[in-house]
Design a protein around this motif. Structure first.
Motif, PDB file in Angstrom:
ATOM      1  N   HIS A 109     -76.178  18.858 -30.432  1.00 50.43           N
ATOM      2  CA  HIS A 109     -74.978  18.573 -29.632  1.00 50.43           C
ATOM      3  C   HIS A 109     -75.447  17.995 -28.304  1.00 50.43           C
ATOM      4  O   HIS A 109     -76.630  18.070 -27.962  1.00 50.43           O
ATOM      5  N   HIS A 111     -74.904  18.683 -25.090  1.00 57.84           N
ATOM      6  CA  HIS A 111     -75.071  19.420 -23.830  1.00 57.84           C
ATOM      7  C   HIS A 111     -76.440  19.052 -23.243  1.00 57.84           C
ATOM      8  O   HIS A 111     -77.410  18.849 -23.992  1.00 57.84           O
ATOM      9  N   HIS A 114     -79.923  20.053 -24.426  1.00 60.53           N
ATOM     10  CA  HIS A 114     -80.327  19.682 -25.788  1.00 60.53           C
ATOM     11  C   HIS A 114     -80.609  18.190 -25.926  1.00 60.53           C
ATOM     12  O   HIS A 114     -81.406  17.784 -26.758  1.00 60.53           O
ATOM     13  N   HIS A 194     -68.879  26.785 -30.351  1.00 58.42           N
ATOM     14  CA  HIS A 194     -69.581  26.496 -29.091  1.00 58.42           C
ATOM     15  C   HIS A 194     -69.067  25.214 -28.461  1.00 58.42           C
ATOM     16  O   HIS A 194     -68.764  25.154 -27.273  1.00 58.42           O
ATOM     17  N   ASP A 215     -76.879  26.500 -30.369  1.00 56.43           N
ATOM     18  CA  ASP A 215     -76.206  27.439 -29.480  1.00 56.43           C
ATOM     19  C   ASP A 215     -75.254  28.386 -30.207  1.00 56.43           C
ATOM     20  O   ASP A 215     -74.406  29.009 -29.584  1.00 56.43           O
TER      21      ASP A 215
HETATM   22 ZN   LIG Z   1     -74.748  23.994 -25.764  1.00 58.85          ZN
END
Ligand SMILES: [Zn+2]
Length: 295
Positions: A109, A111, A114, A194, A215
């Motif tokens: 993902h 974020h 990451h 998440h 996550d």
């Molecule tokens: Zn995350």
């Protein structure tokens, strides 16, 4: 007739540590309980790793996640306190590989912790893919979600971490279909608690299955069901997704691989005397897979 046997090799890629608020990471769980799992500093911040994974199979060298990278400014660094000896490219080189040899970068993902390492500044201060010859993988629903973030996730989705991949024509989208095969013995689970359409690689190495937990289970402190981050978009979906993976993991002896646990790379689960699913053993990835190292 020629038979080709594909073997899968997994290697840990450490990219360093950062800090996030302990209360935010454990949601409704009181500090008295979570502080034993990850002792906070005087500002209530806990230390987390950004642990990625390299999968080598056939002629593919697939990096799963990239940590936060090193292109953010001083304010960002003060906030998240990135630290440690390891770096993304340094860890790739420690395995004897150059960035040019990475064929694929799989992003669970977008974020920042990451995907931040996926893009770097070049010598003209332009944002370019860190792995110049790699194909980067996301999915359309998640990309769209990250591109126009809601106010709660805005600080986590930074355009400079992923829009340059699209602009460089390096980004490909995976079909959203539960369990879809990315490569033989490499399938994808989708999770929506998440953030939108996060992807969890599920990788078979001989008879063992490794789940890259992203996550959904960031650390061993998040194995118990109510230990859910306040960051999560849909905590009740996380609860359901954790429950499903719990049962499957017990049934099939899955090895859980943690991206954010500051100490432990992997763990297995068991049922306790009250029937709850809890941590069984922790281990390194090498220990988890050791049965299959040819003697
Ligand atoms: Zn995350």
């Amino acid at each position: 007739m020629k038979f080709e046997i594909l073997t899968m090799k997994l290697s840990v890629i450490n990219t360093g540590f950062f800090k996030l608020d302990g209360g935010a990471m454990f949601g409704v769980v009181p500090q008295q309980m979570w502080k034993k799992l990850n002792p906070p500093d005087e500002n209530n911040m806990c230390t987390w790793s950004m642990r990625c994974l390299l999968v080598e199979t056939g002629n593919r060298k697939i990096l799963i996640d990239t940590g936060m990278g090193n292109k953010q400014g001083e304010k960002f660094r003060q906030h998240f306190e990135p630290h440690g000896e390891d770096s993304l490219v340094g860890s790739v080189r420690n395995l004897g590989l150059s960035p040019e040899e990475i064929t694929d970068v799989f992003i669970t993902h977008m974020h920042f912790d990451h995907v931040g390492g996926a893009v770097k500044r070049d010598h003209k201060d332009k944002f370019v893919p860190t792995f110049p010859d790699a194909t980067y993988w996301s999915n359309q629903a998640h990309y769209d979600w990250a591109y126009t973030p809601n106010a709660r996730e805005r600080a986590s989705f930074l355009h400079e971490n992923f829009v340059p991949l699209k602009e460089a024509n390096r980004l490909k989208m995976i079909d959203i279909e539960e369990g879809v095969e990315f490569l033989p013995d490499f399938n994808i689970r989708f999770a929506y608690g998440h953030t939108e359409a996060m992807m969890l690689p599920q990788i078979k190495v001989n008879n063992k299955t490794v789940i890259f937990c992203a996550d959904l289970f960031p650390s061993i402190g998040h194995i118990r069901l109510p230990y859910i981050k306040s960051y999560d978009l849909r905590p009740l979906d996380t609860l359901k997704e954790k429950g499903i993976l719990h049962e499957e993991a017990i049934e099939n002896d899955y090895i859980l691989y943690f991206g954010h646990d500051p100490i432990h790379q992997c763990a297995t689960l068991k049922r306790d005397e009250r029937g709850r699913i809890v941590l069984d053993k922790t281990m390194t990835l090498a220990e988890a897979l050791i049965d299959f190292i040819p003697k």
